[in-house]
Scaffold this motif. Structure first.
Motif, PDB file in Angstrom:
ATOM      1  N   LEU A 129     -10.922 -36.093  16.765  1.00 54.57           N
ATOM      2  CA  LEU A 129     -10.072 -35.505  17.803  1.00 54.57           C
ATOM      3  C   LEU A 129      -9.060 -36.487  18.376  1.00 54.57           C
ATOM      4  O   LEU A 129      -8.188 -36.103  19.152  1.00 54.57           O
ATOM      5  CB  LEU A 129     -10.954 -34.944  18.927  1.00 54.57           C
ATOM      6  N   SER A 181      -9.256 -38.595  20.646  1.00 55.32           N
ATOM      7  CA  SER A 181      -9.209 -38.660  22.108  1.00 55.32           C
ATOM      8  C   SER A 181     -10.615 -38.597  22.688  1.00 55.32           C
ATOM      9  O   SER A 181     -11.424 -37.756  22.275  1.00 55.32           O
ATOM     10  CB  SER A 181      -8.371 -37.500  22.651  1.00 55.32           C
ATOM     11  N   ARG A 200     -10.776 -35.199  24.728  1.00 58.40           N
ATOM     12  CA  ARG A 200     -11.040 -34.011  23.897  1.00 58.40           C
ATOM     13  C   ARG A 200     -12.454 -34.049  23.331  1.00 58.40           C
ATOM     14  O   ARG A 200     -13.124 -33.019  23.216  1.00 58.40           O
ATOM     15  CB  ARG A 200      -9.995 -33.918  22.782  1.00 58.40           C
ATOM     16  N   GLU A 241     -14.952 -32.856  25.890  1.00 55.59           N
ATOM     17  CA  GLU A 241     -14.992 -31.402  26.028  1.00 55.59           C
ATOM     18  C   GLU A 241     -15.677 -30.738  24.842  1.00 55.59           C
ATOM     19  O   GLU A 241     -16.331 -29.699  24.993  1.00 55.59           O
ATOM     20  CB  GLU A 241     -13.551 -30.876  26.162  1.00 55.59           C
ATOM     21  N   HIS A 242     -15.540 -31.365  23.680  1.00 54.28           N
ATOM     22  CA  HIS A 242     -16.080 -30.776  22.451  1.00 54.28           C
ATOM     23  C   HIS A 242     -17.598 -30.925  22.349  1.00 54.28           C
ATOM     24  O   HIS A 242     -18.287 -30.002  21.901  1.00 54.28           O
ATOM     25  CB  HIS A 242     -15.400 -31.422  21.245  1.00 54.28           C
TER      26      HIS A 242
END
Length: 404
Positions: free
Chosen positions: A20, A22, A25, A28-29
């Motif tokens: 990702l 990041s 990110r 969140e994943h």
């Protein structure tokens, strides 16, 4: 030196950030806080002794070491993921495990699984892992609850691994092998290649191309360790398929012994009838199968290519098999039995070249050109060798050319 296997959860964090680009990110994943992700990456970088990411304004990108690690971690996770999916598929709906199962499994649980599966005993497994028996029990039972299946069953001999345990144990060992490969590759990038190559070797290879290859290889790779494992072919094949061995070097089997391995022929030497120097048969110009049948023999175990070739000598000539047999694949025992008696053996002359050169043994004049048998490499079909291992394979191929 034992290679430390990283925490499985840290590996999943690494993959998420690499894919990702990041931490935000990734957070969140995989539903993990950003500080926890940052800490997991830092621990991996400390373990590997190398930065895994370059931080840029538009994201995080894997370094060269990070790219190597991403490839190996991806392959490792895939092994475990596939095995857990197979196990869950076979379980009943009531026992069905959580969907994101691999996120809940720990390296500690997997190490306990392997240890108990191999030892078939919780007490021995705990000693091998150098942890308390209660810790091993807890890790194994927690893994059972996660998977929704029974992994170990008690029997009269101790503890047996169920089919589910065997499936996941094999996958885990292959996964851990991938991670070790990755660590070796990252070390090599830093000019500190202290990796290990594990070779399962059969007798002929041990006496011919293997010692020459090791000596020549170590001239350019002095810090790489080579572990040579000996044993019956069936044992070596089992350990190859489990990831304990990188390469088997010896007589090839046809057809291939399993659908997850591939074979490569290096050369095909014929067998010879060998005896002590001065054996009575040395004086005969023409020797028949009947002549050979009158002597005692030293032969390998049934089921081996050489044993089959030995029996074919007499079957093809309609002559009864010799009765006075000693079964052994020990080079030392064979040599001593031949030197001290009139026994015969069937072996490649390359294996006893030194004894022939110093006049201890000699080849009986009984042509066996039709017994040429392929000698070569057997590796896992999915195996991805490191650059160092590829160099060793190339050297084996190069040196085998001299024996053709």
């Amino acid at each position: 030196m034992e290679i430390a296997i990283p925490n499985l959860r840290h590996l999943r964090v690494f993959l998420a950030v690499a894919e990702l680009k990041s931490i935000t990110r990734a957070s969140e994943h995989i539903f993990l806080s950003q500080p926890a992700i940052t800490q997991a990456i830092a621990k991996l970088e400390a373990l590997l002794g190398s930065p895994l990411f370059e931080r840029h304004s538009d994201g995080m990108y894997p370094t060269t070491a990070g790219e190597v690690w991403q490839k190996r971690v991806g392959r490792a996770i895939e092994h475990i993921q596939r095995a857990t999916q197979d196990i869950v598929k076979d379980s009943s709906p009531k026992e069905r495990a959580p969907k994101n199962l691999i996120a809940l499994i720990s390296t500690t649980q997997l190490r306990a699984l392997i240890a108990v599966s191999e030892a078939q005993n919780f007490s021995i497994a705990s000693r091998n892992l150098a942890v308390s028996q209660s810790s091993v029990h807890r890790a194994a039972r927690d893994l059972e609850r996660l998977l929704g299946v029974v992994l170990f069953e008690k029997n009269s001999l101790g503890t047996s691994a169920t089919k589910a345990a065997q499936t996941l144990s094999k996958a885990t060992k292959l996964a851990f092998s991938e991670l070790r490969q990755g660590i070796y590759e990252i070390n090599a990038l830093q000019s500190k290649d202290v990796s290990m190559i594990t070779v399962g070797s059969m007798p002929l290879a041990r006496m011919t191309i293997l010692p020459k290859s090791i000596l020549q290889f170590n001239e350019s790779h002095p810090d790489v360790n080579i572990n040579v494992t000996e044993g019956p072919y069936a044992d070596l094949l089992h350990h190859l398929r489990q990831g304990d061995i990188d390469i088997i070097l010896g007589a090839l089997r046809h057809p291939a012994p399993a659908d997850d391995v591939v074979q490569e022929e290096l050369w095909s030497p014929p067998l010879s009838v060998v005896a002590r120097n001065g054996h009575p048969l040395m004086d005969k110009d023409t020797i028949s199968a009947q002549d050979l049948a009158e002597y005692a023999w030293v032969v390998p175990a049934k089921g081996t290519p050489t044993r089959q070739a030995f029996e074919d000598i007499f079957h093809d000539a309609c002559v009864a098999l010799p009765k006075r047999l000693v079964e052994s694949s020990s080079q030392i025992l064979i040599r001593e039995l031949l030197i001290e008696s009139d026994r015969l053996t069937l072996i490649s002359a390359h294996q006893v070249e030194r004894e022939i050169n110093i006049k201890l043994l000699d080849v009986i004049n009984f042509p066996l050109e039709h017994t040429r048998r392929p000698i070569g490499l057997c590796v896992r079909k999915s195996w991805l060798p490191t650059v160092t291992q590829s160099h060793f394979l190339s050297l084996l191929r190069e040196i085998s050319e001299h024996f053709r």
